[in-house]
Design a protein around this motif. Sequence first.
Motif, PDB file in Angstrom:
ATOM      1  N   LEU A 211       0.831  -1.202   0.000  1.00 40.72           N
ATOM      2  CA  LEU A 211       0.000   0.000   0.000  1.00 40.72           C
ATOM      3  C   LEU A 211       0.866   1.253   0.000  1.00 40.72           C
ATOM      4  O   LEU A 211       0.644   2.189  -0.779  1.00 40.72           O
ATOM      5  CB  LEU A 211      -0.932   0.003   1.220  1.00 40.72           C
ATOM      6  CG  LEU A 211      -2.134  -0.952   1.185  1.00 40.72           C
ATOM      7  CD1 LEU A 211      -2.867  -0.924   2.525  1.00 40.72           C
ATOM      8  CD2 LEU A 211      -3.090  -0.580   0.064  1.00 40.72           C
TER       9      LEU A 211
ATOM     10  N   ARG B  42      -0.462   4.832  -0.967  1.00 46.22           N
ATOM     11  CA  ARG B  42      -1.601   4.804  -0.059  1.00 46.22           C
ATOM     12  C   ARG B  42      -1.112   4.631   1.372  1.00 46.22           C
ATOM     13  O   ARG B  42       0.015   4.192   1.609  1.00 46.22           O
ATOM     14  CB  ARG B  42      -2.574   3.665  -0.430  1.00 46.22           C
ATOM     15  CG  ARG B  42      -3.157   3.811  -1.827  1.00 46.22           C
ATOM     16  CD  ARG B  42      -4.067   2.636  -2.180  1.00 46.22           C
ATOM     17  NE  ARG B  42      -5.282   2.604  -1.378  1.00 46.22           N
ATOM     18  CZ  ARG B  42      -6.367   3.318  -1.647  1.00 46.22           C
ATOM     19  NH1 ARG B  42      -6.383   4.167  -2.669  1.00 46.22           N
ATOM     20  NH2 ARG B  42      -7.449   3.197  -0.905  1.00 46.22           N
TER      21      ARG B  42
ATOM     22  N   SER C 205     -10.508   0.058   0.437  1.00 39.96           N
ATOM     23  CA  SER C 205     -10.751  -0.444  -0.910  1.00 39.96           C
ATOM     24  C   SER C 205      -9.917  -1.686  -1.183  1.00 39.96           C
ATOM     25  O   SER C 205      -8.813  -1.847  -0.640  1.00 39.96           O
ATOM     26  CB  SER C 205     -10.396   0.637  -1.954  1.00 39.96           C
ATOM     27  OG  SER C 205     -10.435   0.110  -3.267  1.00 39.96           O
TER      28      SER C 205
ATOM     29  N   VAL D 131      -7.426  -3.678  -3.530  1.00 40.15           N
ATOM     30  CA  VAL D 131      -6.318  -3.160  -4.340  1.00 40.15           C
ATOM     31  C   VAL D 131      -5.726  -4.315  -5.138  1.00 40.15           C
ATOM     32  O   VAL D 131      -5.459  -5.391  -4.585  1.00 40.15           O
ATOM     33  CB  VAL D 131      -5.231  -2.505  -3.468  1.00 40.15           C
ATOM     34  CG1 VAL D 131      -4.121  -1.929  -4.351  1.00 40.15           C
ATOM     35  CG2 VAL D 131      -5.822  -1.409  -2.587  1.00 40.15           C
TER      36      VAL D 131
ATOM     37  N   TYR E 194      -4.311  -0.866  -8.930  1.00 43.15           N
ATOM     38  CA  TYR E 194      -5.672  -0.483  -9.279  1.00 43.15           C
ATOM     39  C   TYR E 194      -6.517  -0.554  -8.013  1.00 43.15           C
ATOM     40  O   TYR E 194      -6.324  -1.453  -7.171  1.00 43.15           O
ATOM     41  CB  TYR E 194      -6.254  -1.430 -10.334  1.00 43.15           C
ATOM     42  CG  TYR E 194      -5.489  -1.473 -11.633  1.00 43.15           C
ATOM     43  CD1 TYR E 194      -5.833  -0.640 -12.701  1.00 43.15           C
ATOM     44  CD2 TYR E 194      -4.419  -2.352 -11.804  1.00 43.15           C
ATOM     45  CE1 TYR E 194      -5.138  -0.681 -13.902  1.00 43.15           C
ATOM     46  CE2 TYR E 194      -3.711  -2.400 -12.987  1.00 43.15           C
ATOM     47  CZ  TYR E 194      -4.065  -1.561 -14.031  1.00 43.15           C
ATOM     48  OH  TYR E 194      -3.364  -1.602 -15.219  1.00 43.15           O
ATOM     49  N   ILE E 195      -7.463   0.368  -7.861  1.00 44.66           N
ATOM     50  CA  ILE E 195      -8.317   0.384  -6.675  1.00 44.66           C
ATOM     51  C   ILE E 195      -9.783   0.437  -7.098  1.00 44.66           C
ATOM     52  O   ILE E 195     -10.104   0.691  -8.267  1.00 44.66           O
ATOM     53  CB  ILE E 195      -7.995   1.578  -5.752  1.00 44.66           C
ATOM     54  CG1 ILE E 195      -8.260   2.902  -6.477  1.00 44.66           C
ATOM     55  CG2 ILE E 195      -6.559   1.509  -5.269  1.00 44.66           C
ATOM     56  CD1 ILE E 195      -8.155   4.132  -5.585  1.00 44.66           C
ATOM     57  N   LYS E 196     -10.645   0.178  -6.154  1.00 43.23           N
ATOM     58  CA  LYS E 196     -12.097   0.282  -6.294  1.00 43.23           C
ATOM     59  C   LYS E 196     -12.604  -0.473  -7.535  1.00 43.23           C
ATOM     60  O   LYS E 196     -12.239  -1.620  -7.764  1.00 43.23           O
ATOM     61  CB  LYS E 196     -12.520   1.744  -6.289  1.00 43.23           C
ATOM     62  CG  LYS E 196     -12.225   2.456  -4.967  1.00 43.23           C
ATOM     63  CD  LYS E 196     -12.834   3.838  -4.917  1.00 43.23           C
ATOM     64  CE  LYS E 196     -12.587   4.487  -3.573  1.00 43.23           C
ATOM     65  NZ  LYS E 196     -13.233   5.811  -3.453  1.00 43.23           N
TER      66      LYS E 196
ATOM     67  N   ALA F 173     -10.034  -2.015  -9.956  1.00 46.36           N
ATOM     68  CA  ALA F 173      -9.450  -3.264  -9.458  1.00 46.36           C
ATOM     69  C   ALA F 173     -10.401  -4.431  -9.694  1.00 46.36           C
ATOM     70  O   ALA F 173      -9.977  -5.524 -10.113  1.00 46.36           O
ATOM     71  CB  ALA F 173      -9.114  -3.128  -7.976  1.00 46.36           C
TER      72      ALA F 173
END
Length: 251
Positions: A148, A153, A160, A162, A170-172, A175
């Motif tokens: 992270l 992050r 979220s 990841v 990539y997140i949310k 991802a």
Amino acid sequence: MKIVFCNLLLFSSAICTLNLALDRCEAFQPKIQFPRNRRIESSNRKVHWDGHTTAGTQPEVVLQSSRTDIESDQDEYETTSTTPTPEPNLLDPQTVSQKVFQKDKRPIILFDGVCNLCNNAVNLALDWDPNAKLRFSALQSNVGRALLEKNGRRADDISSIVLVTQDGAYIKSDAILKITEELTPLSLLPLKPAAVLGRYLVPRFLRDLIYDGVADNRYSLMGKKDECRFDADGEYESRFVDDSLASSSMN
């Protein structure tokens, strides 16, 4: 003179009355007598008095305690005393990232290890990824926290899911769609085409709005575990990143 005489008479009478009261109290006071050779036992610890004393001396008291009692007390102390586990020396996030992808280039899914909804999704991904294209690690693990930070992050940010690759993260909803591209629920039904279309046809803000609505209520929907999930109990051991990679002891 008469007044002085009367006062002395009253004072003498009061003293006599007090002495009489004390004598009566002593008459009713119970007397405690110790029989000769009396032995008192309690919990294997024994007090013995031989009954003989001499003037100006105290009775001899002998305390006896079995060796087994002392050893049991020592064993109980050794059992209850705990040695604190030293904290591992953690590597910096850049080094952890290099070690994680040094021999294995597969992407890593960072998931909430105490979330029941997230753990069920991990089980589903394991079933729908027969070719083992993806790896897993909990957001709360040492490896997860390091990855992270490596990708900009906070280490304690578990808001979220990841997906971490060698090139970035990539997140949310991004991802979710990137993970979906690697899944094949049926041998002839890969999800990659649908995931690619969803990524380009549905605006990100709308996708993230739906994702946030589910993520913010994930504990209310399916609850949470008392302990964080770090592996799959050996069944999918190769699919979960070894958390000791974040420790300097593995150098």
